[in-house]
Design an enzyme around this catalytic site. Structure first.
Site, PDB file in Angstrom:
ATOM      1  N   CYS A 215      -7.273  -1.089 -15.770  1.00  0.00           N
ATOM      2  CA  CYS A 215      -5.764  -0.702 -14.858  1.00  0.00           C
ATOM      3  C   CYS A 215      -5.228  -0.361 -14.904  1.00  0.00           C
ATOM      4  O   CYS A 215      -4.593   0.098 -13.810  1.00  0.00           O
ATOM      5  CB  CYS A 215      -6.328  -2.513 -14.578  1.00  0.00           C
TER       6      CYS A 215
ATOM      7  N   TYR B  37     -11.149  -9.999 -23.422  1.00  0.00           N
ATOM      8  CA  TYR B  37     -10.137  -9.962 -22.241  1.00  0.00           C
ATOM      9  C   TYR B  37     -11.265 -10.002 -21.843  1.00  0.00           C
ATOM     10  O   TYR B  37     -11.290  -9.662 -20.705  1.00  0.00           O
ATOM     11  CB  TYR B  37      -9.515  -9.291 -22.027  1.00  0.00           C
TER      12      TYR B  37
ATOM     13  N   GLN C  82     -11.790  -9.851 -10.655  1.00  0.00           N
ATOM     14  CA  GLN C  82     -11.524  -8.462  -9.877  1.00  0.00           C
ATOM     15  C   GLN C  82     -11.635  -9.029  -8.825  1.00  0.00           C
ATOM     16  O   GLN C  82     -12.507  -9.683  -7.615  1.00  0.00           O
ATOM     17  CB  GLN C  82     -12.914  -8.021 -10.179  1.00  0.00           C
TER      18      GLN C  82
ATOM     19  N   CYS D 237       0.800  -1.524  -0.040  1.00  0.00           N
ATOM     20  CA  CYS D 237      -0.178  -0.079   0.284  1.00  0.00           C
ATOM     21  C   CYS D 237       1.084   1.214  -0.124  1.00  0.00           C
ATOM     22  O   CYS D 237       1.706   0.986   0.030  1.00  0.00           O
ATOM     23  CB  CYS D 237      -0.542  -0.064   0.958  1.00  0.00           C
TER      24      CYS D 237
END
Length: 454
Positions: A409, A316, A287, A81
């Protein structure tokens, strides 16, 4: 500005994905990673490339006015993160600003900017984690977790990770203890010896079903009964429905399926999205934020518009989530996905959901698209991080469909592909972001693309 020079400055802004611009006391700009706007930092210059100085943060002299205490005790040490030290609203504001600037520069003409949509959950949102075995420092004790920030070798045992729920942490702790008790070594990425490589955990947000997959080399033999017994004995909020053992002797530092054995239960878990059920296998794309994915796919459904009696290509397609969400009122949906395992799962999912108008092809979009034998009315593109292969994109453009929806993304790949699309008769109508990855630099971008003559 010279290599090795140490100086102080303030981070004026952060550009996507993680490029902080430090303005030093003499007015020079230096690019750094892992900072937030407003911090006063001490940096060292690592290199000068094409006249642009790049550096590394040595210390934070003064915190940003927006900065908060990160909820995760591993933050700053673990590389998973970047923005847990910012309030979530500030994370959203920064991501929206970054993508808006990129879209303004890339899009020709007027378009509708629709902002950023928040993740329904800010913590414990991931339904998949890949943990790595290693050591916390050279020749140190075995660790299991995430790579240390900025390090290829060192591993942080993230026993209090906040982007997953308690079950992940319990499983990680138990697996590390089992590995230590076995007295077998972890896999050394430099000399390519050892046994334990990765731990893959997947858990459904809606059903609570859990898959656990231990990834090792073939150098030693796994004591299967002990592993199954100990894992099933854990007190978890969810339920382990499958325990697997994947063998991987590849030199690459990645989870690669060199053969998977089912040790217990089943080889897939069930998740629910927008009223549909999906069986997900260990290596299928899905996801990673299930609740956020519902927001994303609702946006896609809104953008694609009227699908009644239309033929839709879902390119995809992964495990066929988008295809099946669009299928109920479409004439036909054709999905193309390169991962055979995901295609098999997509076909099973379509049967499970009673959808007879979904067809899934296994193969690379570049090659398969010539074999589909029909012309679509609408196209949805959800490519991997590198975007669409230019030759494949040209074939897609040649279909001449009225509308496309592109889900990105990695917005830098989207920018590249938009240049070709706009040069070939398409224009951007609407753009929105959906945050599936709180605390990190990543964000999904959804774009509605219309043919100019419609």
């Amino acid at each position: 500005m010279k290599k090795g020079q140490v100086c102080d400055g303030r981070i004026e802004k952060v550009e996507f994905p993680n490029k902080g611009i430090v303005v030093t006391e003499d007015g020079t700009s230096v690019l750094v990673k892992n900072g937030v706007p407003g911090q006063k930092v001490r940096i060292v210059v690592n290199k000068i490339r094409k006249g642009i100085a790049e550096g590394r943060i040595l210390s934070v002299i003064e915190k940003s006015p927006q900065e908060i205490e990160a909820p995760c005790p591993h933050f700053g040490e673990c590389g998973g993160c970047t923005y847990q030290n910012l309030p979530y609203e500030e994370q959203l504001r920064m991501k929206e600003s970054q993508i808006r600037q990129m879209m303004d520069e890339a899009i020709k003409g007027e378009y509708k900017w629709e902002g950023i949509k928040a993740s329904p959950v800010k913590e414990a949102y991931r339904n998949k984690m890949e943990f790595t075995f290693g050591d916390a420092y050279k020749d140190g004790p075995m660790a299991l977790g995430m790579h240390k920030r900025g390090s290829f070798h060192d591993i942080v045992s993230v026993t209090d990770c906040r982007i997953v729920d308690r079950d992940y942490r319990e499983i990680l702790t138990a697996v590390l203890k089992l590995a230590e008790e076995s007295n077998l070594p972890y896999y050394h990425r430099m000399n390519h010896t050892g046994f334990y490589r990765h731990l893959l955990v997947r858990k459904a947000a809606k059903t609570g079903e859990i898959l656990v997959d231990l990834v090792t080399t073939t150098e030693y033999v796994l004591e299967k009964e002990i592993w199954v017994s100990r894992l099933l004995g854990l007190k978890l909020e969810g339920r382990i429905v499958g325990i697997l053992h994947t063998k991987n002797d590849s030199l690459a530092d990645a989870v690669i399926d060199g053969g998977t054995e089912l040790l217990y239960g089943q080889g897939a878990f069930c998740e629910e999205l927008l009223g549909l059920q999906f069986q997900i296998t260990p290596f299928s794309f899905f996801q990673t934020n299930s609740l956020g994915a519902e927001v994303l796919y609702e946006t896609v459904r809104d953008y694609i518009g009227d699908t009644k009696d239309r033929v839709i290509f879902d390119l995809y397609s992964g495990t066929g989530t988008i295809a099946q969400i669009l299928a109920p009122v479409a004439k036909k949906v054709v999905g193309v996905e390169i991962v055979k395992e995901a295609v098999e799962a997509a076909r099973e999912n379509a049967k499970r959901n009673g959808l007879v108008n979904c067809i899934f092809w296994a193969g690379d979009v570049l090659n398969v698209i010539d074999e589909l034998g029909e012309k679509p009315d609408l196209i949805v593109l959800d490519p991997p991080r590198d975007g669409v292969h230019p030759k494949a994109l040209m074939k897609i453009i040649d279909f001449g469909v009225e509308r496309m929806v592109y889900i990105a993304c990695k917005p830098t790949s989207l920018v590249r592909d938009l240049e070709l699309l706009q040069g070939r008769g398409y224009q951007v109508e609407r753009v929105a972001c959906v945050d599936l990855f709180p605390g990190t630099v990543h964000v999904e971008t959804v774009v509605l693309i219309q043919r100019k003559d419609t």
